[in-house]
Design a protein around this motif. Structure first.
Motif, PDB file in Angstrom:
ATOM      1  N   VAL A  10      -6.592   9.088   3.163  1.00  0.00           N
ATOM      2  CA  VAL A  10      -5.357   9.342   2.443  1.00  0.00           C
ATOM      3  C   VAL A  10      -4.529  10.338   3.240  1.00  0.00           C
ATOM      4  CG1 VAL A  10      -4.349  10.205   0.302  1.00  0.00           C
ATOM      5  CG2 VAL A  10      -6.479   8.930   0.225  1.00  0.00           C
ATOM      6  N   THR A  11      -3.265   9.994   3.441  1.00  0.00           N
ATOM      7  CA  THR A  11      -2.366  10.865   4.199  1.00  0.00           C
ATOM      8  C   THR A  11      -1.073  11.043   3.415  1.00  0.00           C
ATOM      9  OG1 THR A  11      -1.227   9.082   5.371  1.00  0.00           O
ATOM     10  CG2 THR A  11      -3.304   9.897   6.341  1.00  0.00           C
ATOM     11  N   PHE A  12      -0.193  11.864   3.942  1.00  0.00           N
ATOM     12  CA  PHE A  12       1.108  12.064   3.304  1.00  0.00           C
ATOM     13  C   PHE A  12       1.987  10.821   3.417  1.00  0.00           C
ATOM     14  CE2 PHE A  12      -0.057  16.569   4.080  1.00  0.00           C
ATOM     15  CZ  PHE A  12      -0.047  16.978   2.765  1.00  0.00           C
ATOM     16  N   GLU A  13       1.576   9.862   4.226  1.00  0.00           N
ATOM     17  CA  GLU A  13       2.313   8.597   4.308  1.00  0.00           C
ATOM     18  C   GLU A  13       2.083   7.756   3.055  1.00  0.00           C
ATOM     19  OE1 GLU A  13       1.195   6.897   8.061  1.00  0.00           O
ATOM     20  OE2 GLU A  13       2.251   8.459   9.171  1.00  0.00           O
ATOM     21  N   THR A  14       1.084   8.112   2.277  1.00  0.00           N
ATOM     22  CA  THR A  14       0.810   7.466   0.989  1.00  0.00           C
ATOM     23  C   THR A  14       0.787   8.576  -0.080  1.00  0.00           C
ATOM     24  OG1 THR A  14      -1.570   7.608   1.439  1.00  0.00           O
ATOM     25  CG2 THR A  14      -0.475   5.525   1.970  1.00  0.00           C
ATOM     26  N   PRO A  15       1.967   9.066  -0.459  1.00  0.00           N
ATOM     27  CA  PRO A  15       2.028  10.267  -1.296  1.00  0.00           C
ATOM     28  C   PRO A  15       1.385  10.121  -2.674  1.00  0.00           C
ATOM     29  CG  PRO A  15       4.204   9.279  -1.083  1.00  0.00           C
ATOM     30  CD  PRO A  15       3.304   8.567  -0.119  1.00  0.00           C
ATOM     31  N   VAL A  16       1.489   8.965  -3.296  1.00  0.00           N
ATOM     32  CA  VAL A  16       0.868   8.820  -4.622  1.00  0.00           C
ATOM     33  C   VAL A  16      -0.652   8.875  -4.489  1.00  0.00           C
ATOM     34  CG1 VAL A  16       0.605   7.325  -6.645  1.00  0.00           C
ATOM     35  CG2 VAL A  16       2.852   7.571  -5.556  1.00  0.00           C
ATOM     36  N   LEU A 154      10.155   3.706  -7.374  1.00  0.00           N
ATOM     37  CA  LEU A 154      10.619   4.332  -6.140  1.00  0.00           C
ATOM     38  C   LEU A 154      10.503   3.344  -4.988  1.00  0.00           C
ATOM     39  CD1 LEU A 154       9.008   7.875  -6.502  1.00  0.00           C
ATOM     40  CD2 LEU A 154      11.279   7.100  -7.238  1.00  0.00           C
ATOM     41  N   ASP A 155      11.521   3.306  -4.158  1.00  0.00           N
ATOM     42  CA  ASP A 155      11.468   2.409  -3.004  1.00  0.00           C
ATOM     43  C   ASP A 155      10.735   3.093  -1.848  1.00  0.00           C
ATOM     44  OD1 ASP A 155      13.330   4.098  -1.641  1.00  0.00           O
ATOM     45  OD2 ASP A 155      15.034   2.881  -2.315  1.00  0.00           O
ATOM     46  N   ALA A 156      10.541   2.354  -0.770  1.00  0.00           N
ATOM     47  CA  ALA A 156       9.779   2.858   0.375  1.00  0.00           C
ATOM     48  C   ALA A 156      10.395   4.122   0.955  1.00  0.00           C
ATOM     49  CB  ALA A 156       9.664   1.770   1.441  1.00  0.00           C
ATOM     50  N   LYS A 157      11.707   4.179   1.007  1.00  0.00           N
ATOM     51  CA  LYS A 157      12.397   5.347   1.559  1.00  0.00           C
ATOM     52  C   LYS A 157      12.136   6.580   0.686  1.00  0.00           C
ATOM     53  CE  LYS A 157      16.937   6.901   3.114  1.00  0.00           C
ATOM     54  NZ  LYS A 157      18.355   6.566   3.240  1.00  0.00           N
ATOM     55  N   GLN A 158      12.202   6.416  -0.630  1.00  0.00           N
ATOM     56  CA  GLN A 158      11.953   7.539  -1.544  1.00  0.00           C
ATOM     57  C   GLN A 158      10.500   8.023  -1.437  1.00  0.00           C
ATOM     58  OE1 GLN A 158      13.476   5.233  -4.889  1.00  0.00           O
ATOM     59  NE2 GLN A 158      14.827   6.957  -5.400  1.00  0.00           N
ATOM     60  N   GLY A 163       6.509  11.978   0.620  1.00  0.00           N
ATOM     61  CA  GLY A 163       5.423  12.347   1.521  1.00  0.00           C
ATOM     62  C   GLY A 163       5.840  13.415   2.524  1.00  0.00           C
ATOM     63  N   ARG A 164       7.048  13.291   3.059  1.00  0.00           N
ATOM     64  CA  ARG A 164       7.547  14.302   4.007  1.00  0.00           C
ATOM     65  C   ARG A 164       7.696  15.658   3.327  1.00  0.00           C
ATOM     66  NH1 ARG A 164      10.920  10.119   6.282  1.00  0.00           N
ATOM     67  NH2 ARG A 164      12.628  10.802   4.955  1.00  0.00           N
ATOM     68  N   ASN A 165       8.218  15.658   2.119  1.00  0.00           N
ATOM     69  CA  ASN A 165       8.377  16.918   1.383  1.00  0.00           C
ATOM     70  C   ASN A 165       7.025  17.558   1.073  1.00  0.00           C
ATOM     71  OD1 ASN A 165      11.118  16.407   1.455  1.00  0.00           O
ATOM     72  ND2 ASN A 165      11.296  15.955  -0.722  1.00  0.00           N
TER      73      ASN A 165
END
Length: 174
Positions: A10-16, A154-158, A163-165
């Motif tokens: 699990v990474t921040f690229e998959t925030p949920v 939420l779309d992919a961009k959101q 994840g970035r935040n």
């Protein structure tokens, strides 16, 4: 610095998924409070009890507040404009629970700090049981009643921004 949320898969690229992984740790450390009460009853404030108390303190002083910020400052504000009235109500309730859980944590925190200082009389079984049940129940509610909507609304961009935040909040990069 070790990221207390990161796992191998699990990474921040998959925030949920990262938020859910955090909940797994919440359940683990909240349950440890009850284990700690039993241990202290038998062994007092020994080295193992102090180490256990310190690990709970570290998690709930550092990682848990970041997790609540992830939700309160990023996830929930992203969902609210897209949410039904029912989902908005759930989000409001969950955010209020964050405040209640924060107050409960302060009680547990004081007892754990006393334990680290050698006082083995402060962490009651009742307080530990309340903490060990309320935090996991809260996490389960988020997972059941809010997180599924994040994946749908939420779309992919959101999600990428979420994840970035989350990563930036922890001094990490995605």
């Amino acid at each position: 610095m070790l990221n207390p949320f990161a796992t191998e898969t699990v990474t921040f690229e998959t925030p949920v998924a990262m938020l859910i992984a955090c909940h797994d740790r919440v359940r683990q450390y909240a349950a440890l409070t009850e284990t700690l009460v039993s241990h202290v009853a038998q062994h007092g404030a020994d080295a193992a009890a102090i180490a256990g108390a310190q690990s709970i303190l570290r998690y709930f002083d550092i990682a848990a507040p970041l997790h609540h910020q992830d939700e309160d400052e990023d996830l929930f504000p992203a969902l609210i404009p897209l949410a039904s009235a029912e989902l908005k109500q759930v989000i409001d309730q969950i955010m209020a629970e964050h405040d209640e859980l924060g107050a409960l944590w302060q009680q547990v925190r004081a007892a754990l700090l006393a334990l680290v200082a050698g006082n083995d009389n402060e962490l009651s079984a009742e307080l530990a049981a309340q903490f060990a049940s309320r935090y996991p129940a809260h996490a389960a509610r988020e997972e059941d009643e809010i997180y599924p909507y994040a994946k749908v609304l939420l779309d992919a961009k959101q999600l990428q921004q979420l994840g970035r935040n989350m990563a930036a909040r922890r001094g990490q990069k995605v």
